[in-house]
Design an enzyme around this catalytic site. Structure first.
Site, mmCIF file in Angstrom:
data_model
loop_
_atom_site.group_PDB
_atom_site.id
_atom_site.type_symbol
_atom_site.label_atom_id
_atom_site.label_comp_id
_atom_site.label_asym_id
_atom_site.label_seq_id
_atom_site.Cartn_x
_atom_site.Cartn_y
_atom_site.Cartn_z
ATOM 1 N NE ARG A 185 -3.303 -2.999 1.214
ATOM 2 C CZ ARG A 185 -3.889 -3.343 2.142
ATOM 3 N NH1 ARG A 185 -3.171 -3.402 3.167
ATOM 4 N NH2 ARG A 185 -4.898 -4.189 2.363
ATOM 5 C CG ASP A 243 -3.193 -5.840 -0.284
ATOM 6 O OD1 ASP A 243 -4.275 -5.515 -0.807
ATOM 7 O OD2 ASP A 243 -2.902 -6.202 0.694
ATOM 8 C CG HIS A 272 -6.136 -8.156 0.036
ATOM 9 N ND1 HIS A 272 -6.115 -7.055 0.664
ATOM 10 C CD2 HIS A 272 -6.918 -8.774 1.100
ATOM 11 C CE1 HIS A 272 -6.922 -6.864 1.488
ATOM 12 N NE2 HIS A 272 -7.372 -7.960 1.901
ATOM 13 C CD GLU A 293 -9.473 -7.856 5.080
ATOM 14 O OE1 GLU A 293 -10.020 -7.418 6.133
ATOM 15 O OE2 GLU A 293 -8.622 -7.440 4.372
ATOM 16 C CG ASP A 351 -3.272 -1.184 10.942
ATOM 17 O OD1 ASP A 351 -3.228 -2.104 11.871
ATOM 18 O OD2 ASP A 351 -4.165 -1.165 9.860
ATOM 19 C CD1 TRP A 356 -2.331 -4.315 9.195
ATOM 20 C CD2 TRP A 356 -2.039 -4.945 7.236
ATOM 21 N NE1 TRP A 356 -2.523 -5.603 9.294
ATOM 22 C CE2 TRP A 356 -2.276 -5.980 8.130
ATOM 23 C CE3 TRP A 356 -1.775 -5.164 5.747
ATOM 24 C CZ2 TRP A 356 -2.233 -7.384 7.425
ATOM 25 C CZ3 TRP A 356 -1.799 -6.464 5.276
ATOM 26 C CH2 TRP A 356 -1.769 -7.632 5.868
HETATM 27 C C1 TNX Z 1 -6.969 -6.349 7.596
HETATM 28 S S1 TNX Z 1 -5.150 -8.422 8.526
HETATM 29 C C2 TNX Z 1 -6.390 -6.674 6.460
HETATM 30 C C3 TNX Z 1 -5.484 -5.795 6.065
HETATM 31 C C4 TNX Z 1 -5.885 -4.286 6.202
HETATM 32 C C5 TNX Z 1 -5.903 -4.332 7.829
HETATM 33 C C6 TNX Z 1 -6.002 -2.729 8.521
HETATM 34 C C7 TNX Z 1 -5.386 -8.907 7.127
HETATM 35 C C8 TNX Z 1 -4.735 -10.165 6.825
HETATM 36 N N1 TNX Z 1 -6.056 -7.827 6.196
HETATM 37 O O1 TNX Z 1 -5.692 -5.778 4.414
HETATM 38 O O2 TNX Z 1 -4.598 -3.490 5.767
HETATM 39 O O3 TNX Z 1 -7.097 -4.945 8.340
HETATM 40 O O4 TNX Z 1 -5.982 -2.799 9.988
#
Ligand code: TNX
Length: 631
Positions: free
Chosen positions: A170, A199, A273, A349, A442, A486
């Site tokens: 990022r 990402d 991602h 995610e 973060d 992050w």
């Molecule tokens: C979740 S933790 C995410 C990241 C984000 C973060 C922000 C994780 C495995 N995925 O993509 O940057 O939260 O706190």
């Protein structure tokens, strides 16, 4: 009179100096300070004994740091009896393990002993913390006539995995910035650098067989302002922000890290991602279209409770053989580059709404008898696991890889709290604990009104409560713990430092020191000493631990009380409802506050012994009303 006062003064300074226990972070296993003192001589020599080329390298690091901060030349005499002796134990001391050490500061000589070079290295890191903060200076200090109390320390870590994750996707950190990051993490005895290399916002590692990953995937339109609200780039807009590491850069970083006893673990985040990959190779998406590397414009909706909806498909197609062919190429090159046994494949995610609509995915489900989207994800993760295993590596993933069934032998990095880690350990899988409520550096460390926009809260005190072994879990499956930085909301290195320190002190103590050695009040005192070290090293940090914690209590449909709390006991919170800036002459908070009629803002600032220490915080009454859920 003068003649009497001077020696008295000198005596009291030295007694004061002696009385203060050294501020070592993370707290060592055993430490004893006695009344003698070691004076750094004009001419120091470093010697080392033991059969390892790494010893000479450490001796050289010691020399360089001493010379840089003192401006005096330091010599190395291998095998001799130097001022500082680094010595591998001729006969292993099993109580010290691989990374433990014994440090003894005598009045003439300093000795660091260990079974292995890593232990010597950690002994050296502790030694620096015994010196005044000026040892961290990058330019020579005049008259570095430093003394340190005679001390003996026996120390070793609780966990072998003491990690920090740096998101270089990022926000792109240059090679030099990653080296600086390594230099700083090792001062607190971290030994694992997890690089989040890919990402939606950028692909950061050269893959020779898939050049578009960096030609296209490493670059995006540049934006300022608030991440997530940024405007969508037009297709012909210059892609001026980005960068990537060549394979030579990666080799250089791995060596740099190794010289400091840090292992680098790469992460390639799939199947979600993955916008940067599909921007480079749109054929890997299950949803045909033209993709761009995300420049920070919204493409995911987060209504809360961990749910999310994708507006654009940022996933790889789990039903296409091409996906696995490309991943095979990527992991082949990765496995050749990184010596570490684990490769992290992300897995977090992943929005599956586009998979649900895809005929190819429906076909895969039929063919492989997959009942739902979790099983489709699990099918993908297991295939990636096979690819990674075929390169002689083990796979690690975020805790979502448990959904639909975990791949055999996969290790889990638990981030959505501790549950994933507990579940995986109970199934006898290795786990790294990185629960967001303790280790996400973060997130907010003070009240959102006085910080830059981010997500949930991890105040310093909360991060200090981190214990990598959850209750009832067999500790043999817990490799250790990790803090994650992050970077979607980090735009400068100075801000990255602000987020990292001092919370990375807490996590360091949670992964190195035994729980019974942890003590919050002592930790705060040490943290304040270490702020001076960060100042000397010109590293930024947050002082939000000095700021009050606001909460509200609804007392009727239209009224509420304001409660102010603090992380550090010996502070006073001064407050006012007038439109003025309070200082230490203003009332000290003692009990919940009623909101006076017509008040617009509550302003607060903290002090210690009458000296202002926190920052000025302006809290609008409207904001508190909202928090109290009063219309
Ligand atoms: C979740 S933790 C995410 C990241 C984000 C973060 C922000 C994780 C495995 N995925 O993509 O940057 O939260 O706190």
């Amino acid at each position: 009179m003068k003649r009497i006062i001077l020696p008295l003064l000198a005596l009291s300074i030295s007694i004061y100096g002696m009385a203060q226990a050294p501020a070592i972070i993370p707290e060592p296993l055993k430490m004893e300070t006695s009344n003698g003192k070691f004076e750094l001589p004009e001419q120091s020599t470093i010697s080392f004994k033991g059969n390892s080329p790494e010893l000479a390298a450490i001796a050289n690091q010691v020399k360089q740091k001493l010379e840089q901060a003192t401006g005096r030349s330091v010599s190395i005499t291998p095998g001799g009896e130097g001022t500082i002796l680094l010595q591998l134990l001729p006969k292993a001391d099993t109580t010290l393990g691989k990374e433990g050490y014994r440090l003894s500061v005598g009045d003439k000589k300093i000795t660091i002993e260990a079974n292995q070079p890593a232990g010597i290295f950690y002994g050296v890191q502790t030694l620096w913390q015994l010196f005044p903060a000026a040892i961290e200076s990058k330019t020579p200090i005049k008259d570095a006539n430093w003394t340190i109390a005679t001390t003996t320390i026996t120390d070793k870590p609780r966990f072998g995995w003491r990690g920090l994750m740096l998101d270089v996707s990022r926000h792109f950190f240059t090679k030099q910035q990653v080296k600086d990051f390594i230099d700083n993490m090792v001062k607190y005895k971290y030994n694992m650098l997890h690089l989040h290399l890919t990402d939606d916002q950028g692909w950061r590692i050269e893959i020779k067989s898939l050049p578009r990953l960096t030609e296209v995937g490493a670059w995006r339109a540049e934006r300022v302002g608030r991440w997530g609200d940024w405007s969508k780039p037009s297709p012909d807009e210059p892609k001026s922000y980005g960068g990537f590491y060549t394979q030579d850069d990666i080799r250089e970083l791995i060596q740099y890290a190794k010289d400091r006893f840090v292992t680098i673990m790469p992460e390639i985040d799939v199947p979600g991602h993955s916008m940067a990959i599909v921007a480079a190779y749109p054929e890997l998406s299950a949803t045909p279209g033209n993709y761009q590397v995300n420049a920070g414009e919204r493409f995911m909706i987060w209504p809360g409770n961990g749910h999310f909806y994708g507006l654009i498909d940022n996933t790889l197609n789990p039903a296409s053989e091409k996906t696995y062919e490309y991943l095979d190429k990527i992991f082949t090159e990765l496995a050749q580059l990184f010596p570490f046994e684990y490769i992290h494949m992300g897995g977090d995610e992943c929005y599956k709404g586009f998979w649900e609509k895809s005929d190819a995915v429906k076909g895969l489900m039929k063919k492989e008898k997959l009942a739902n989207m979790d099983e489709v994800q699990s099918y993908f993760v297991k295939r990636v696991g096979k690819i990674i295993a075929s390169k002689g590596k083990k796979m690690m993933g975020w805790d979502e890889i448990l959904e639909g069934g975990i791949a055999p032998g996969a290790a889990v990095m638990s981030w959505r709290g501790e549950e994933g880690g507990i579940k995986a350990a109970n199934m006898k899988h290795n786990v790294v604990m990185s629960p967001n409520q303790y280790t996400y550096v973060d997130l907010y460390q003070g009240d959102p009104i006085a910080e830059l926009p981010t997500y949930g809260s991890v105040r310093l005190k909360k991060s200090y409560e981190f214990n990598p072994v959850p209750k009832g879990v067999d500790p043999q499956y817990i490799l250790g713990g990790q803090a994650n930085l992050w970077s979607e909301r980090l735009h400068t290195v100075r801000h990255a430092e602000y987020m990292l320190w001092p919370r990375a002190f807490s996590i360091a103590e949670s992964v190195w020191s035994l729980p019974e050695k942890k003590d919050w009040n002592k930790f705060i005192q040490k943290t304040e000493t270490h702020f001076k070290r960060l100042d000397a090293a010109d590293i930024n940090y947050s002082r939000s631990m000095y700021d009050p914690i606001f909460s509200v209590k609804k007392t009727s449909d239209s009224t509420f009380q304001i409660i102010l709390d603090k992380e550090i006991e010996d502070l006073d919170i001064h407050y006012t409802f007038y439109e003025v800036f309070p200082d230490s002459h203003y009332p000290v908070y003692k009990q919940p506050l009623e909101v006076p009629r017509d008040a617009v803002n509550l302003r607060v600032i903290t002090s210690r012994n009458g000296k202002i220490i926190g920052k000025m915080i302006t809290m609008p009454i409207e904001e508190l009303k909202k928090r109290a859920k009063i219309k």
